[in-house]
Design an enzyme around this catalytic site. Structure first.
Site, PDB file in Angstrom:
ATOM      1  N   ASN A 291      -0.411   7.728  11.392  1.00 37.15           N
ATOM      2  CA  ASN A 291       0.963   8.483  10.731  1.00 37.15           C
ATOM      3  C   ASN A 291       1.779   9.908  11.507  1.00 37.15           C
ATOM      4  O   ASN A 291       1.598  10.501  12.332  1.00 37.15           O
ATOM      5  CB  ASN A 291       1.306   9.134   9.466  1.00 37.15           C
ATOM      6  CG  ASN A 291       0.218   9.683   8.749  1.00 37.15           C
ATOM      7  OD1 ASN A 291      -1.106  10.011   9.405  1.00 37.15           O
ATOM      8  ND2 ASN A 291       0.742  10.642   7.765  1.00 37.15           N
TER       9      ASN A 291
ATOM     10  N   LYS B 223     -12.325   6.115  15.543  1.00 37.83           N
ATOM     11  CA  LYS B 223     -11.657   4.218  15.446  1.00 37.83           C
ATOM     12  C   LYS B 223     -10.224   4.943  14.408  1.00 37.83           C
ATOM     13  O   LYS B 223     -10.013   4.911  13.168  1.00 37.83           O
ATOM     14  CB  LYS B 223     -12.610   3.703  13.821  1.00 37.83           C
ATOM     15  CG  LYS B 223     -11.979   1.896  14.124  1.00 37.83           C
ATOM     16  CD  LYS B 223     -11.813   1.343  13.252  1.00 37.83           C
ATOM     17  CE  LYS B 223     -10.573   2.279  11.830  1.00 37.83           C
ATOM     18  NZ  LYS B 223      -9.430   1.421  12.626  1.00 37.83           N
TER      19      LYS B 223
ATOM     20  N   GLY C 254      -6.854   9.100   5.355  1.00 39.47           N
ATOM     21  CA  GLY C 254      -6.477   8.065   5.278  1.00 39.47           C
ATOM     22  C   GLY C 254      -6.213   7.826   3.560  1.00 39.47           C
ATOM     23  O   GLY C 254      -5.870   8.759   3.069  1.00 39.47           O
ATOM     24  N   SER C 255      -5.994   7.368   3.383  1.00 38.74           N
ATOM     25  CA  SER C 255      -5.282   6.278   1.271  1.00 38.74           C
ATOM     26  C   SER C 255      -7.011   7.004   1.030  1.00 38.74           C
ATOM     27  O   SER C 255      -8.112   6.750   0.560  1.00 38.74           O
ATOM     28  CB  SER C 255      -5.063   4.829   1.685  1.00 38.74           C
ATOM     29  OG  SER C 255      -6.358   4.229   1.404  1.00 38.74           O
TER      30      SER C 255
ATOM     31  N   GLY D 255     -10.508   5.904   1.601  1.00 38.38           N
ATOM     32  CA  GLY D 255     -11.759   7.234   1.465  1.00 38.38           C
ATOM     33  C   GLY D 255     -12.523   6.845   0.119  1.00 38.38           C
ATOM     34  O   GLY D 255     -13.932   6.694   0.487  1.00 38.38           O
TER      35      GLY D 255
ATOM     36  N   GLU E 129     -10.146  13.182   4.185  1.00 33.29           N
ATOM     37  CA  GLU E 129      -8.512  13.274   3.362  1.00 33.29           C
ATOM     38  C   GLU E 129      -7.800  12.810   3.472  1.00 33.29           C
ATOM     39  O   GLU E 129      -7.443  12.075   4.179  1.00 33.29           O
ATOM     40  CB  GLU E 129      -7.778  14.461   4.915  1.00 33.29           C
ATOM     41  CG  GLU E 129      -8.390  16.136   5.324  1.00 33.29           C
ATOM     42  CD  GLU E 129      -8.549  16.624   3.930  1.00 33.29           C
ATOM     43  OE1 GLU E 129      -7.303  16.599   3.348  1.00 33.29           O
ATOM     44  OE2 GLU E 129      -9.158  18.041   4.068  1.00 33.29           O
TER      45      GLU E 129
ATOM     46  N   CYS F 140       1.435  13.015   4.648  1.00 33.80           N
ATOM     47  CA  CYS F 140       0.353  13.003   3.166  1.00 33.80           C
ATOM     48  C   CYS F 140       0.508  14.772   2.783  1.00 33.80           C
ATOM     49  O   CYS F 140       0.637  14.956   1.025  1.00 33.80           O
ATOM     50  CB  CYS F 140      -1.189  13.077   3.499  1.00 33.80           C
ATOM     51  SG  CYS F 140      -1.539  14.510   4.676  1.00 33.80           S
TER      52      CYS F 140
ATOM     53  N   GLN G 107       5.027  -1.504   4.757  1.00 34.42           N
ATOM     54  CA  GLN G 107       5.359  -0.323   4.054  1.00 34.42           C
ATOM     55  C   GLN G 107       7.276  -0.442   3.731  1.00 34.42           C
ATOM     56  O   GLN G 107       7.098   0.447   2.868  1.00 34.42           O
ATOM     57  CB  GLN G 107       5.198   0.915   5.596  1.00 34.42           C
ATOM     58  CG  GLN G 107       4.945   2.130   4.644  1.00 34.42           C
ATOM     59  CD  GLN G 107       3.629   2.111   4.212  1.00 34.42           C
ATOM     60  OE1 GLN G 107       2.682   1.783   3.881  1.00 34.42           O
ATOM     61  NE2 GLN G 107       3.456   3.586   3.480  1.00 34.42           N
TER      62      GLN G 107
ATOM     63  N   GLU H 246       1.670   7.780  -4.771  1.00 33.68           N
ATOM     64  CA  GLU H 246       1.805   7.770  -3.781  1.00 33.68           C
ATOM     65  C   GLU H 246       2.677   7.088  -2.876  1.00 33.68           C
ATOM     66  O   GLU H 246       2.300   5.883  -3.047  1.00 33.68           O
ATOM     67  CB  GLU H 246       0.935   8.287  -2.925  1.00 33.68           C
ATOM     68  CG  GLU H 246       0.954   9.000  -0.761  1.00 33.68           C
ATOM     69  CD  GLU H 246      -0.665   8.693  -0.178  1.00 33.68           C
ATOM     70  OE1 GLU H 246      -0.910   8.305  -0.481  1.00 33.68           O
ATOM     71  OE2 GLU H 246       0.333   9.474   0.450  1.00 33.68           O
TER      72      GLU H 246
ATOM     73  N   GLU I 145     -10.861  21.200   7.094  1.00 32.95           N
ATOM     74  CA  GLU I 145     -10.886  20.342   8.082  1.00 32.95           C
ATOM     75  C   GLU I 145      -9.812  21.646   9.201  1.00 32.95           C
ATOM     76  O   GLU I 145      -9.153  22.486   8.091  1.00 32.95           O
ATOM     77  CB  GLU I 145      -9.692  19.268   8.896  1.00 32.95           C
ATOM     78  CG  GLU I 145     -10.430  18.225   7.836  1.00 32.95           C
ATOM     79  CD  GLU I 145      -9.851  16.828   8.737  1.00 32.95           C
ATOM     80  OE1 GLU I 145     -10.763  16.061   9.896  1.00 32.95           O
ATOM     81  OE2 GLU I 145      -9.146  16.394   7.933  1.00 32.95           O
TER      82      GLU I 145
HETATM   83  P1  NAD Z   1      -5.466   3.074   5.363  1.00 36.14           P
HETATM   84  O1  NAD Z   1      -6.964   4.379   4.867  1.00 36.14           O
HETATM   85  O2  NAD Z   1      -5.303   2.484   5.030  1.00 36.14           O
HETATM   86  O3  NAD Z   1      -6.231   3.458   7.180  1.00 36.14           O
HETATM   87  C1  NAD Z   1      -7.120   4.444   7.580  1.00 36.14           C
HETATM   88  C2  NAD Z   1      -7.775   4.377   8.428  1.00 36.14           C
HETATM   89  O4  NAD Z   1      -9.021   3.679   7.788  1.00 36.14           O
HETATM   90  C3  NAD Z   1      -7.628   3.346  10.061  1.00 36.14           C
HETATM   91  O5  NAD Z   1      -7.874   3.886  10.922  1.00 36.14           O
HETATM   92  C4  NAD Z   1      -7.939   1.781   8.747  1.00 36.14           C
HETATM   93  O6  NAD Z   1      -7.855   1.466   9.691  1.00 36.14           O
HETATM   94  C5  NAD Z   1      -9.664   2.488   8.146  1.00 36.14           C
HETATM   95  N1  NAD Z   1      -9.758   1.596   7.278  1.00 36.14           N
HETATM   96  C6  NAD Z   1      -9.092   1.002   6.144  1.00 36.14           C
HETATM   97  N2  NAD Z   1     -10.098   0.593   5.377  1.00 36.14           N
HETATM   98  C7  NAD Z   1     -11.947   0.590   6.139  1.00 36.14           C
HETATM   99  C8  NAD Z   1     -12.314   0.752   5.444  1.00 36.14           C
HETATM  100  N3  NAD Z   1     -12.743  -0.486   4.481  1.00 36.14           N
HETATM  101  N4  NAD Z   1     -13.697   0.991   6.048  1.00 36.14           N
HETATM  102  C9  NAD Z   1     -14.000   2.373   7.345  1.00 36.14           C
HETATM  103  N5  NAD Z   1     -12.301   2.500   7.714  1.00 36.14           N
HETATM  104  C10 NAD Z   1     -11.140   1.257   7.316  1.00 36.14           C
HETATM  105  O7  NAD Z   1      -4.618   4.712   5.997  1.00 36.14           O
HETATM  106  P2  NAD Z   1      -3.373   4.871   6.632  1.00 36.14           P
HETATM  107  O8  NAD Z   1      -2.374   3.800   6.306  1.00 36.14           O
HETATM  108  O9  NAD Z   1      -3.632   4.181   7.945  1.00 36.14           O
HETATM  109  O10 NAD Z   1      -2.604   6.043   6.253  1.00 36.14           O
HETATM  110  C11 NAD Z   1      -1.893   6.631   5.876  1.00 36.14           C
HETATM  111  C12 NAD Z   1      -2.767   7.250   4.159  1.00 36.14           C
HETATM  112  O11 NAD Z   1      -2.942   8.630   4.831  1.00 36.14           O
HETATM  113  C13 NAD Z   1      -1.856   7.823   2.849  1.00 36.14           C
HETATM  114  O12 NAD Z   1      -2.352   7.289   2.357  1.00 36.14           O
HETATM  115  C14 NAD Z   1      -1.794   9.356   3.761  1.00 36.14           C
HETATM  116  O13 NAD Z   1      -1.360  10.340   2.325  1.00 36.14           O
HETATM  117  C15 NAD Z   1      -3.295   9.674   4.024  1.00 36.14           C
HETATM  118  N6  NAD Z   1      -3.123  11.119   4.854  1.00 36.14           N
HETATM  119  C16 NAD Z   1      -3.782  12.042   4.657  1.00 36.14           C
HETATM  120  C17 NAD Z   1      -3.232  12.967   5.274  1.00 36.14           C
HETATM  121  C18 NAD Z   1      -4.546  14.303   4.810  1.00 36.14           C
HETATM  122  O14 NAD Z   1      -5.101  15.104   5.923  1.00 36.14           O
HETATM  123  N7  NAD Z   1      -4.838  14.531   4.076  1.00 36.14           N
HETATM  124  C19 NAD Z   1      -3.146  13.059   6.790  1.00 36.14           C
HETATM  125  C20 NAD Z   1      -2.196  11.577   7.096  1.00 36.14           C
HETATM  126  C21 NAD Z   1      -2.287  10.456   6.571  1.00 36.14           C
END
Ligand code: NAD
Length: 475
Positions: A149, A172, A223-224, A228, A245, A279, A326, A377, A456
């Site tokens: 995003n 990555k 990410g999600s 995480g 995050e 987010c 999505q 979310e 961060e």
């Molecule tokens: P996601 O968790 O699906 O993916 C994020 C990253 O993690 C991608 O690069 C993905 O390939 C990688 N990934 C997925 N599975 C993995 C694993 N098992 N091991 C290692 N890496 C893996 O999230 P998304 O759908 O890309 O992004 C949306 C999410 O990100 C939302 O929940 C949003 O709230 C969050 N987000 C948070 C912030 C913040 O700073 N708090 C900012 C932007 C987005």
């Protein structure tokens, strides 16, 4: 078909397959094909970063600063072109795409300064004839995992401090936005990146992402929450330092004494801009009884003026969501909300536009805080209004969530604004401002399930990307 390769140890290498990046505003438009790494290639990248780290840490801070500044300047000089790429790949409007690119440039500039500014401390010992010196050292090799995003800004706010403080990295990016990261690495390379200091590895999270945790000294992830959590478990098992995050369920509180126009703009911007895929998006709009009906009417009217369409088309306010999955998920939450007894007040329908894409009219529901739509979310143009009797109940509802990234309040009362700022359980508090929209020189992060580990951004980033060493010197 050209497949754009991964950058490992200074060489552009083919992967073991390819991912295609598709424009969510027009699914006939292919942004490009990108090499996809398997676990072995990820390990190769980690080894390259490990090999390059001592030499990079031994460079002068001027060398590191120069790389970051030149990178910042090239990003800024190419803001239209790179902004368009962000829009094509992530579905952001032209203004949002270019704004994100400029933000990435500002972040590189900021850390070009931090690279020469950070230092340690000299303290007297509590014992005689001893001095104490505290210095900061690089952590080593850092794995960076980013979402789709903010494909350039988030990469920038992890890469820039990592490199500034003498670490080497493997990035990555999300498989939905490999193209923006690829351009960023071409820029870094052109501006003096030594072989192996930063490595780009596109690939699937479950393959390349999982392999990244093994062999690095630290992981910075955005990410999600489910991803995480999984990463945190492997990080602990491997004794890897980690910063996460994650998601949000951010409240925007609107009090009886709010300026109505300000409150409506905060809600529209915070909930729906960037198609709600931030987010920090406001997803729970908690409104006190005295202004509730007037606010909801005004918000619905304003929502009807929002133009939804292809991200780069003139006059578009809200672009598409990122992909079919999505879009289906956001739609399913509308059904979930209705099944739970929430009322769909405005929008929510899937839209057809001149190009095939993932468009929907922003949705506004009315519900209660215990409903799934207000606990989980959603991550799309979707918000729900929750009625509160008074400020005290509004604050309690705002804090009644598993998340704690951003929280906003619209009020003209200094007393309530101050009380909210001090008592809301979130990492960011916004007074008469949208819950989204941040500065780059100050810390960013949340509480509860939204964040884990050190903050961060800004000068606080040094706490994650360095380790302190305490030296005792006898004389
Ligand atoms: P996601 O968790 O699906 O993916 C994020 C990253 O993690 C991608 O690069 C993905 O390939 C990688 N990934 C997925 N599975 C993995 C694993 N098992 N091991 C290692 N890496 C893996 O999230 P998304 O759908 O890309 O992004 C949306 C999410 O990100 C939302 O929940 C949003 O709230 C969050 N987000 C948070 C912030 C913040 O700073 N708090 C900012 C932007 C987005």
């Amino acid at each position: 078909m050209t497949i754009k390769p991964n950058l490992i140890g200074g060489e552009w290498l083919e992967g073991s397959g390819a991912i295609e990046s598709i424009n969510p505003s027009d699914t006939r438009d292919s942004v490009g094909h990108y090499a996809m790494a398997d676990a072995a290639q990820m390990r190769q990248a980690v080894a390259a970063a490990r090999h390059a780290q001592p030499a990079w840490a031994a460079t002068t801070t001027q060398v590191r600063s120069d790389l970051l500044l030149k990178t910042a300047l090239e990003i800024a000089a190419r803001k239209e072109e790179l902004g368009e790429l962000v829009s094509r790949e992530a579905g952001k409007t032209r203004a949002e795409g270019m704004g994100e690119v400029l933000r990435a440039s500002q972040i590189f500039q900021f850390f070009a300064g931090e690279a020469v500014r950070y230092g340690g401390e000299n303290l007297p010992s509590v014992r005689p004839n001893i001095g104490v010196q505290i210095s900061r050292e690089p952590v080593g090799v850092i794995g960076l995992i980013t979402p789709w995003n903010f494909p350039i800004a988030i990469a920038a706010w992890k890469l820039a401090p990592a490199l500034a403080f003498g670490n080497t990295v493997v990035l990555k990016p999300s498989q939905d936005t490999p193209g923006v990261a690829w351009e960023l690495f071409r820029i870094l390379e052109r501006n003096g990146l030594p072989a192996g200091a930063a490595n780009l590895v596109n690939g699937r999270g479950s393959v390349a992402g999982e392999a990244l945790v093994e062999g690095v000294d630290a992981i910075s992830f955005t990410g999600s929450v489910p991803t995480g959590r999984k990463l945190a478990q492997s990080a602990v098992a491997n004794m890897v330092r980690i910063q996460l995050e994650m998601g949000g369920k951010n409240p925007l509180v609107v009090l009886d004494d709010a300026d109505l126009a300000t409150a409506v703009e905060c809600a529209v911007n915070g909930s729906y801009f960037s198609a709600g895929q931030r987010c920090t998006a406001s997803s729970r709009i908690i409104v006190t009884a005295g202004i509730h009906d007037r606010f909801v009417d005004a918000l619905r009217q304003r929502m009807r003026t929002l133009k939804v369409g292809p991200a780069l088309a003139a006059g578009v306010d809200i672009g598409p969501v990122i992909n079919q999955g999505q879009l289906d998920m956001v739609q399913s939450y509308i059904q979930t909300g209705r099944a739970e007894g929430a009322e769909l007040l405005e929008g929510g329908q899937v839209l057809e536009r001149e190009t095939p894409g993932f468009f929907m009219q922003p949705a506004l529901l009315a519900g209660t805080n215990d409903m799934r739509i207000n606990r989980e979310e959603v991550f799309g143009p979707f918000a729900s209004v929750i009625r509160a009797q008074d400020y005290e109940q509004a604050l309690a509802l705002a804090n009644d969530t598993d998340y704690g990234l951003s929280a906003g309040i619209c009020t003209t009362s200094h007393k309530h604004a101050s009380h909210f700022r001090l008592n809301v359980k979130s990492g960011l508090a916004m007074i008469n401002l949208p819950t989204a929209g941040l500065d780059y020189h100050v810390p960013f992060g949340g509480t509860k399930a939204s964040s884990y580990g050190p903050r961060e951004q800004g000068s606080y980033a040094v706490d994650f990307y360095t380790l302190s060493k305490t030296a005792y010197v006898g004389y």
